[in-house]
Design a protein around this motif. Structure first.
Motif, PDB file in Angstrom:
ATOM      1  N   VAL A 408      46.900  31.333  24.358  1.00 31.54           N
ATOM      2  CA  VAL A 408      48.031  30.909  23.388  1.00 31.54           C
ATOM      3  C   VAL A 408      47.573  28.949  23.657  1.00 31.54           C
ATOM      4  N   PRO A 409      47.570  28.352  24.944  1.00 30.15           N
ATOM      5  CA  PRO A 409      47.635  27.129  25.110  1.00 30.15           C
ATOM      6  C   PRO A 409      46.746  26.887  24.174  1.00 30.15           C
ATOM      7  N   VAL A 410      45.548  26.820  24.387  1.00 33.72           N
ATOM      8  CA  VAL A 410      44.399  26.288  23.531  1.00 33.72           C
ATOM      9  C   VAL A 410      44.683  26.546  21.917  1.00 33.72           C
ATOM     10  N   LEU A 411      45.038  27.658  21.277  1.00 32.64           N
ATOM     11  CA  LEU A 411      45.165  27.726  19.716  1.00 32.64           C
ATOM     12  C   LEU A 411      46.704  26.684  19.558  1.00 32.64           C
ATOM     13  N   ALA A 412      47.700  26.820  21.044  1.00 33.53           N
ATOM     14  CA  ALA A 412      48.858  25.780  19.817  1.00 33.53           C
ATOM     15  C   ALA A 412      47.799  24.604  19.819  1.00 33.53           C
ATOM     16  N   GLY A 413      47.166  23.909  21.019  1.00 37.20           N
ATOM     17  CA  GLY A 413      47.023  22.666  20.825  1.00 37.20           C
ATOM     18  C   GLY A 413      46.137  21.809  19.559  1.00 37.20           C
ATOM     19  N   TYR A 414      44.518  23.152  19.471  1.00 38.03           N
ATOM     20  CA  TYR A 414      44.054  22.474  18.467  1.00 38.03           C
ATOM     21  C   TYR A 414      44.090  22.805  17.149  1.00 38.03           C
ATOM     22  N   ILE A 415      45.423  23.964  17.378  1.00 31.98           N
ATOM     23  CA  ILE A 415      45.965  23.924  15.632  1.00 31.98           C
ATOM     24  C   ILE A 415      46.901  22.327  15.746  1.00 31.98           C
ATOM     25  N   ALA A 416      47.269  21.885  16.647  1.00 30.92           N
ATOM     26  CA  ALA A 416      47.713  20.575  16.377  1.00 30.92           C
ATOM     27  C   ALA A 416      46.658  19.539  16.294  1.00 30.92           C
ATOM     28  N   TYR A 417      45.074  19.642  17.092  1.00 36.03           N
ATOM     29  CA  TYR A 417      44.196  18.879  17.070  1.00 36.03           C
ATOM     30  C   TYR A 417      43.849  18.718  15.635  1.00 36.03           C
ATOM     31  N   GLY A 418      44.240  19.907  14.335  1.00 36.50           N
ATOM     32  CA  GLY A 418      43.484  20.048  13.322  1.00 36.50           C
ATOM     33  C   GLY A 418      44.337  19.169  12.539  1.00 36.50           C
ATOM     34  N   MET A 419      45.488  19.486  12.803  1.00 36.07           N
ATOM     35  CA  MET A 419      46.686  18.219  12.382  1.00 36.07           C
ATOM     36  C   MET A 419      46.496  17.032  12.742  1.00 36.07           C
ATOM     37  N   ALA A 420      46.529  16.380  13.563  1.00 32.68           N
ATOM     38  CA  ALA A 420      46.533  15.080  13.712  1.00 32.68           C
ATOM     39  C   ALA A 420      45.576  14.765  15.102  1.00 32.68           C
ATOM     40  N   ASP A 421      44.626  15.133  15.084  1.00 33.86           N
ATOM     41  CA  ASP A 421      43.330  14.940  15.964  1.00 33.86           C
ATOM     42  C   ASP A 421      44.167  14.761  17.553  1.00 33.86           C
TER      43      ASP A 421
END
Length: 709
Positions: A408-421
């Motif tokens: 879950v942390p990886v999922l959330a972290g890389y969704i945010a990464y996809g939006m804002a790097d």
């Protein structure tokens, strides 16, 4: 391109009315010259490439191309159509068609031809000359760069034509745009070209310096067309220097850091993420799709100059930027961007699911008859016996659980990464960890990632004093965004999401009988609809979300089993069909069928794509029918799987493995029978009628042996 095109490879009166017929007509010329050894095999490869993405370009141009084992040397053929042929370009049919053939594995030659041709096509004189030239030899010379557009247009034997032919070729003759006054990548500003006209050379009068990056999904045509367009616009401007870095399929040559440092502005014209974007931080930036770089380069130059004059260097513009947010055209809808953001997180999460799931399943397997006790054994840090298989099972299980803890942390972290790097990683991971703490699970991770990305993007839009910009990405943005995400997850939305997560889990646990079988049918249809495309990924993500916990429910594991089984059906069915009725397929498809055995057994649905690309109306419905049968039977048999990948190689680790294989075999047989019947119906068409209009280019027009349409 001196040896790649000759007069024999030019057809100035191309009579074909479809892209398939056009490709066949030009390919036949290559066969005559011995450049292509198998016409139908080569055309099947062209069709497969065309199915990936249309090769039509704005301005009436079509560039069908491929790498093929049936090509002996890099070759370019040209055809001119009076009526126009639809190659999928937004602005209508193409009248200039270039068929590019490269030997399999000859990436450099393939990309060199394409990139060179793409740059030439941005020269209006070049395309105008091709539309007016009356001699095949002159057209070939023009494309090779052996004559100028003026010489080709006047190739009627007059003295003017002779004089023009003696003139050097123009910029259209070279991939590097010979004669360009723009500085080349890697050159420092001091070593670059002379200042633009009107510049005195002093610091106050120096030209406005721009660095640009162009890229497109295939990294070929549009990438170089945008680069040429921007360079031409820079030359047309009175006081502008522009240097372009093309990030193509074969990699890219990085701009000299000194050139970037001296630049006054940056233009990104891209449809895929700009690589190493942080090199351009701190500059006024215009960020658009690659087609904008082709169609309105002068506007982009004016826009970046305006930003520089106004001092518009926000944190968002100075940051490395989002690898996902601006992918695609500037008019791309929010729904499409949202899907890309979510899939960014899922793509990074799935390896953790795979590793954790395999380790946990291995732990149960090593436990033997007492495998269920492995989950209750104490930590291996407290007790580990090297000679006991149960201890090794506990070790594998506990490592797998540790891997699952990151899901879950990886999922959330890389969704945010996809939006804002990278600025989105910290609040994304924090939000994902909080989601686990409050039992909001997978749904909480989705929400946390989106909130984190949106928060970072909002902060980046604030006009920050220059003195603060240095600490924004490492201190201010992580601090503020983590506070916002933490507050919302703990206090505002966390509990409702946790309740929704529990409700979904209870619903899955309650599935039985007809409800479970119906869900299996739907998931099977989705897995086989687009063979690795968005619909396939939605079904797969739904399944992996259910098992992305340390102790997934039985229903979740049954769903994972049904999804994996259905995804294996299309390639296995095509492999079987090419084995039992090989005459219904081309030689290339029969070769692909051999590889499809391994791909299907490994749960790689994309192994059926070459067959679907050549014959979608027969292959896709047959695949969906078999996938639905397999999904339904898997659910009915109660087969369960906690590993998200591996195909038949992880069958020993699942529940009811024998019936699971029966479900797969049943679906494969159904799909095989349907595709054979559908192709056989075409074979038995009365009167030996020709293939219906629109049949893909892999069909043998004059052969008694039917092939894939």
């Amino acid at each position: 391109m001196s040896e790649m095109i000759t007069a024999d490879l030019v057809d100035l009166d191309l009579s074909a009315d479809t892209k398939e017929a056009a490709a066949r007509a030009l390919a036949e010329r290559m066969v005559t010259l011995g450049r292509v050894t198998d016409l139908d095999g080569f055309l099947a490869d062209v069709a497969a490439r065309e199915a990936q993405m249309p090769t039509g370009l704005d301005g009436g141009i079509g560039i069908p191309h491929c790498r093929s084992a049936h090509v002996t040397e890099p070759t370019l053929a040209f055809g001119r159509s009076a009526a126009g042929i639809d190659f999928g370009a937004p602005d209508g049919p193409a009248d200039l068609i270039f068929l590019i053939a490269a030997p399999a594995g000859a990436d450099d030659a393939h990309l060199t031809i394409l990139s060179s041709l793409a740059r030439q096509l941005m020269n209006a004189e070049f395309t105008s000359a091709l539309r007016s030239v009356d001699d095949a030899g002159a057209a070939a010379a023009l494309i090779r760069g052996d004559s100028s557009p003026a010489a080709a247009a006047a190739s009627d034997g007059t003295q003017e034509a002779t004089d023009s032919a003696a003139a050097p070729a123009g910029t259209a003759s070279s991939d590097a745009a010979a004669g360009s006054t723009a500085p080349v990548p890697g050159a420092t500003v001091e070593d670059g070209p002379a200042p633009a006209p009107g510049a005195t050379g002093g610091e106050d009068a120096r030209p406005f310096r721009i660095v640009a990056v162009t890229s497109c999904p295939t990294g070929i045509a549009h990438t170089y067309m945008a680069a040429e367009s921007l360079e031409n616009a820079g030359r047309d401007a009175a006081d502008v220097e522009i240097v372009v870095e093309t990030q193509g399929s074969a990699g890219f040559a990085r701009l000299d850091p000194a050139v970037i440092a001296a630049a006054d502005g940056v233009i990104f014209a891209h449809d895929v993420p700009v690589r190493e974007k942080d090199r351009f931080a701190g500059k006024p930036t215009v960020d658009v799709g690659v087609k904008a770089g082709i169609n309105r380069p002068a506007e982009l130059i004016s826009e970046v100059r305006g930003k520089a004059e106004r001092g518009e260097v926000t944190a968002g513009a100075a940051s490395p930027g989002s690898p996902v947010e601006r992918v695609g055209d500037s008019g791309e809808g929010y729904g499409t961007k949202l899907r890309k953001w979510l899939m960014s997180g899922v793509s990074y999460m799935v390896p953790f699911v795979a590793a954790g799931g395999l380790l946990i399943a291995l732990g149960f397997a090593l436990g033997g008859d007492n495998g269920y006790l492995v989950a209750k054994m104490p930590s291996v840090t407290q007790h580990f016996d090297w000679g006991q298989i149960d201890s090794w099972g506990a070790l594998s299980f506990q490592i797998g659980v540790a891997a699952f803890g990151f899901l879950v942390p990886v999922l959330a972290g890389y969704i945010a990464y996809g939006m804002a790097d990278r600025p989105g990683l910290v609040p994304g991971f924090v939000g994902g960890a909080i989601s686990l703490t409050i039992n909001a699970g997978f749904l909480g991770g989705l929400a946390a990632g989106l909130i984190a990305g949106a928060t970072v993007l909002a902060i980046q839009k604030i006009d920050i004093p220059p003195v603060m910009r240095g600490i924004m990405p490492v201190v201010v943005i992580p601090l503020i965004s983590s506070i916002v995400v933490g507050f919302l997850m703990f206090v505002v939305i966390g509990k409702p999401i946790a309740s929704a997560q529990k409700g979904m889990t209870d619903w899955l646990n309650g599935l039985s009988g007809a409800n479970a079988i119906g869900l299996g049918v739907i998931l099977g249809l989705m897995m086989c609809f687009d063979l690795g495309g968005p619909v396939n990924k939605v079904a797969y993500t739904f399944a992996t979300a259910g098992i992305a916990v340390a102790s997934p429910s039985d229903s979740a594991m049954k769903i994972m089993a049904a999804v994996m089984a259905a995804g294996m059906v299309p390639p296995l069915a095509m492999a079987l069909a090419t084995t039992v009725r090989g005459k219904l397929f081309t030689e290339t498809e029969r070769e692909n069928g051999k590889a499809a055995w391994v791909l299907g057994a490994s749960f790689i649905s994309e192994g059926a794509i070459p067959f679907a690309a050549a014959d979608p109306l027969r292959v896709i419905p047959a695949s969906m029918a078999g996938g639905a049968v397999t999904g339904a039977l898997s659910m009915a048999f109660g087969a369960s799987q906690r590993v998200p990948h591996g195909g038949v190689f992880v069958v020993p680790l699942m529940g009811n493995p024998f019936l699971y294989l029966v479900a797969i075999a049943a679906g494969v047989c159904v799909s095989t029978a349907l595709v054979v019947v559908l192709k056989g119906m075409r074979k038995q068409a009365p009167g030996g009628a020709a293939e219906p209009a629109g049949a893909p280019i892999s069909a043998k027009a004059d052969s008694k042996e039917p092939v894939a349409a």
